[in-house]
Design an enzyme around this catalytic site. Sequence first.
Site, PDB file in Angstrom:
ATOM      1  N   HIS A 189       6.669  37.087  32.574  1.00 65.64           N
ATOM      2  CA  HIS A 189       7.751  37.999  32.218  1.00 65.64           C
ATOM      3  C   HIS A 189       7.252  39.413  31.943  1.00 65.64           C
ATOM      4  O   HIS A 189       7.498  39.976  30.861  1.00 65.64           O
ATOM      5  CB  HIS A 189       8.524  37.453  31.010  1.00 65.64           C
ATOM      6  CG  HIS A 189       9.966  37.867  31.022  1.00 65.64           C
ATOM      7  ND1 HIS A 189      10.720  37.969  29.886  1.00 65.64           N
ATOM      8  CD2 HIS A 189      10.789  38.209  32.046  1.00 65.64           C
ATOM      9  CE1 HIS A 189      11.941  38.352  30.204  1.00 65.64           C
ATOM     10  NE2 HIS A 189      12.007  38.506  31.506  1.00 65.64           N
ATOM     11  N   HIS A 224       9.010  36.510  19.262  1.00 72.12           N
ATOM     12  CA  HIS A 224       8.552  36.291  20.646  1.00 72.12           C
ATOM     13  C   HIS A 224       8.750  34.807  20.947  1.00 72.12           C
ATOM     14  O   HIS A 224       9.871  34.328  20.947  1.00 72.12           O
ATOM     15  CB  HIS A 224       7.095  36.776  20.739  1.00 72.12           C
ATOM     16  CG  HIS A 224       6.518  36.902  22.114  1.00 72.12           C
ATOM     17  ND1 HIS A 224       7.236  36.725  23.262  1.00 72.12           N
ATOM     18  CD2 HIS A 224       5.241  37.191  22.524  1.00 72.12           C
ATOM     19  CE1 HIS A 224       6.448  36.893  24.322  1.00 72.12           C
ATOM     20  NE2 HIS A 224       5.231  37.173  23.900  1.00 72.12           N
ATOM     21  N   HIS A 263      17.447  40.661  23.402  1.00 69.27           N
ATOM     22  CA  HIS A 263      16.211  40.806  24.180  1.00 69.27           C
ATOM     23  C   HIS A 263      15.863  42.282  24.254  1.00 69.27           C
ATOM     24  O   HIS A 263      16.758  43.118  24.362  1.00 69.27           O
ATOM     25  CB  HIS A 263      16.405  40.245  25.600  1.00 69.27           C
ATOM     26  CG  HIS A 263      15.117  39.969  26.289  1.00 69.27           C
ATOM     27  ND1 HIS A 263      14.428  40.938  26.983  1.00 69.27           N
ATOM     28  CD2 HIS A 263      14.364  38.845  26.342  1.00 69.27           C
ATOM     29  CE1 HIS A 263      13.320  40.395  27.460  1.00 69.27           C
ATOM     30  NE2 HIS A 263      13.244  39.138  27.087  1.00 69.27           N
ATOM     31  N   ASP A 314      15.176  31.219  25.226  1.00 68.92           N
ATOM     32  CA  ASP A 314      14.877  30.278  24.141  1.00 68.92           C
ATOM     33  C   ASP A 314      16.121  29.527  23.670  1.00 68.92           C
ATOM     34  O   ASP A 314      16.014  28.443  23.103  1.00 68.92           O
ATOM     35  CB  ASP A 314      14.246  31.021  22.955  1.00 68.92           C
ATOM     36  CG  ASP A 314      12.876  31.564  23.307  1.00 68.92           C
ATOM     37  OD1 ASP A 314      12.123  30.845  23.990  1.00 68.92           O
ATOM     38  OD2 ASP A 314      12.563  32.704  22.923  1.00 68.92           O
TER      39      ASP A 314
HETATM   40  N1  COA Z   1      21.132  38.360  16.069  1.00 69.25           N
HETATM   41  C1  COA Z   1      21.890  39.300  15.472  1.00 69.25           C
HETATM   42  N2  COA Z   1      21.804  40.619  15.768  1.00 69.25           N
HETATM   43  C2  COA Z   1      20.923  40.994  16.693  1.00 69.25           C
HETATM   44  C3  COA Z   1      20.090  40.063  17.356  1.00 69.25           C
HETATM   45  C4  COA Z   1      20.213  38.708  17.009  1.00 69.25           C
HETATM   46  N3  COA Z   1      19.463  37.781  17.591  1.00 69.25           N
HETATM   47  N4  COA Z   1      19.314  40.709  18.228  1.00 69.25           N
HETATM   48  C5  COA Z   1      19.615  42.013  18.131  1.00 69.25           C
HETATM   49  N5  COA Z   1      20.575  42.179  17.198  1.00 69.25           N
HETATM   50  C6  COA Z   1      21.175  43.447  16.805  1.00 69.25           C
HETATM   51  C7  COA Z   1      20.210  44.190  15.912  1.00 69.25           C
HETATM   52  O1  COA Z   1      20.398  43.832  14.533  1.00 69.25           O
HETATM   53  C8  COA Z   1      20.570  45.629  16.191  1.00 69.25           C
HETATM   54  O2  COA Z   1      21.752  45.925  15.470  1.00 69.25           O
HETATM   55  P1  COA Z   1      21.947  47.372  14.804  1.00 69.25           P
HETATM   56  O3  COA Z   1      21.958  48.338  15.966  1.00 69.25           O
HETATM   57  O4  COA Z   1      23.246  47.239  14.100  1.00 69.25           O
HETATM   58  O5  COA Z   1      20.776  47.565  13.893  1.00 69.25           O
HETATM   59  C9  COA Z   1      20.933  45.601  17.667  1.00 69.25           C
HETATM   60  O6  COA Z   1      21.326  44.249  17.951  1.00 69.25           O
HETATM   61  C10 COA Z   1      19.777  46.005  18.590  1.00 69.25           C
HETATM   62  O7  COA Z   1      18.683  45.119  18.373  1.00 69.25           O
HETATM   63  P2  COA Z   1      17.156  45.566  18.223  1.00 69.25           P
HETATM   64  O8  COA Z   1      16.543  44.841  17.071  1.00 69.25           O
HETATM   65  O9  COA Z   1      17.078  47.070  18.230  1.00 69.25           O
HETATM   66  O10 COA Z   1      16.539  45.049  19.558  1.00 69.25           O
HETATM   67  P3  COA Z   1      14.983  44.931  19.861  1.00 69.25           P
HETATM   68  O11 COA Z   1      14.849  45.228  21.295  1.00 69.25           O
HETATM   69  O12 COA Z   1      14.126  45.694  18.923  1.00 69.25           O
HETATM   70  O13 COA Z   1      14.714  43.371  19.549  1.00 69.25           O
HETATM   71  C11 COA Z   1      14.559  41.039  19.755  1.00 69.25           C
HETATM   72  C12 COA Z   1      14.792  42.391  20.487  1.00 69.25           C
HETATM   73  C13 COA Z   1      14.391  39.919  20.798  1.00 69.25           C
HETATM   74  C14 COA Z   1      13.303  41.118  18.915  1.00 69.25           C
HETATM   75  C15 COA Z   1      15.794  40.756  18.867  1.00 69.25           C
HETATM   76  O14 COA Z   1      16.936  40.690  19.671  1.00 69.25           O
HETATM   77  C16 COA Z   1      15.614  39.493  18.047  1.00 69.25           C
HETATM   78  O15 COA Z   1      14.996  39.508  16.970  1.00 69.25           O
HETATM   79  N6  COA Z   1      16.188  38.317  18.519  1.00 69.25           N
HETATM   80  C17 COA Z   1      16.038  37.073  17.810  1.00 69.25           C
HETATM   81  C18 COA Z   1      14.704  36.430  18.115  1.00 69.25           C
HETATM   82  C19 COA Z   1      14.605  35.897  19.521  1.00 69.25           C
HETATM   83  O16 COA Z   1      15.481  35.198  19.996  1.00 69.25           O
HETATM   84  N7  COA Z   1      13.488  36.217  20.177  1.00 69.25           N
HETATM   85  C20 COA Z   1      13.192  35.754  21.526  1.00 69.25           C
HETATM   86  C21 COA Z   1      13.119  36.918  22.449  1.00 69.25           C
HETATM   87  S1  COA Z   1      12.931  36.372  24.129  1.00 69.25           S
END
Ligand code: COA
Length: 377
Positions: A189, A224, A263, A314
Amino acid sequence: MSESQTDIRKGLVGVVADVSAVSKVMPETNSLTYRGYAVQDLAEACSFEEVAYLLWNGELPDATQLAAFRAEEAGQRTISPALHGVIRAFPKSAHPMDAIRTAVSFLGMEDPEAGDVSEPATRRKAMRLLAKIPTAIAAAHRATKGLEPVEPDPRLSFAQNFFQIVLGQVPAPEVVKAFDVSLILYAEHGFNASTFTARTVTSTGADLHGAVTAAIAALKGPLHGGANEAVMHMLSEIGEPAKALSWLEGRFDHKALVMGFGHRVYKNGDSRVPTMTKYAETMAEVVGDRRWMEMSRILAAAMLERKNIHPNLDFPAGPAYHLMGFDIPLFTPIFVASRITGWAAHVIEQAAENRLIRPLSHYNGVAQRAVPPLDAR
Ligand code: COA
């Protein structure tokens, strides 16, 4: 923010760090290709071994090449008595990702070509890791349950053998296919956190085992790879479909993350999700337990409606692995067993056109000052 700080990209968001010919992530069309092939087409038409060959060689194998690749992998699955001894010595409470990280590090010390970082040697090391990682994962997992390891069987495919060494038996073909599909979808990826970690380690001239050990450490994090386990814990906590919506409201109230959603790159959906969901649904039919997929459907619809956030791979992989009979602590190690293919492809690519990865930081600490004598502090 000062002028020199304005070009800082926290989390390296949007930074293009290098070229790569391994995979292409296309957020604008929610799609992903490995060496030019759509990942969902590979998942339907190929075995994990064919995809591993593709990632490492740039082309799909013909029948002769595939047979040779399978034979080489299957012939190197055994791990040494010394590694079995190390695994038995792990604390019973050890996290399985720490266990496989330590096992890979140990395999590096045992490697017959430990000092050789040439491309041919790295390719041979990659094959050994592909073959041995499942054996180490299975032995470490069984040890935590007080069970003896099961010998790998070279007559079985990579996916069949994984069931054999973890659970002691090979399930029905549709279950093996669902698992094989998950391995293909998890294989590669782009410049994700663990792959970039592996490339950074490689850029120093260090060996594949070092790069993979560091990559496993990065993959453990819940932002991750650890998310597939977190998804199943979440579904277990919810317990039944009727409680899914009220549980989700509670998360919204606390602005808490819902695992398996969101994501960094895909903001409009992850191309791997429909394929994995289809096979998770197959698993639900095979096992006769629709609860988890029903809960998943409710959560995904509500997350989209309320937050406009889509599930990532996931999300369906968690319940699929549970329905296959795997314990939750095995989910992220399974990701390792697959992603070793992508990591190794990137390590080979990085080493071939290497430049030390060494970014800069903008200093925001105290200004330069004189060191006071001890009695004046
Ligand atoms: N649940 C609830 N809200 C979420 C979310 C989730 N899983 N993922 C993103 N958001 C929200 C964030 O709180 C943020 O809201 P805000 O603008 O009000 O602060 C917005 O969506 C943007 O998210 P952001 O954290 O800026 O995205 P990122 O690119 O930094 O993070 C991840 C991406 C994957 C780290 C994040 O989506 C996450 O933590 N997901 C859960 C863990 C997961 O499933 N990881 C596997 C990835 S393949």
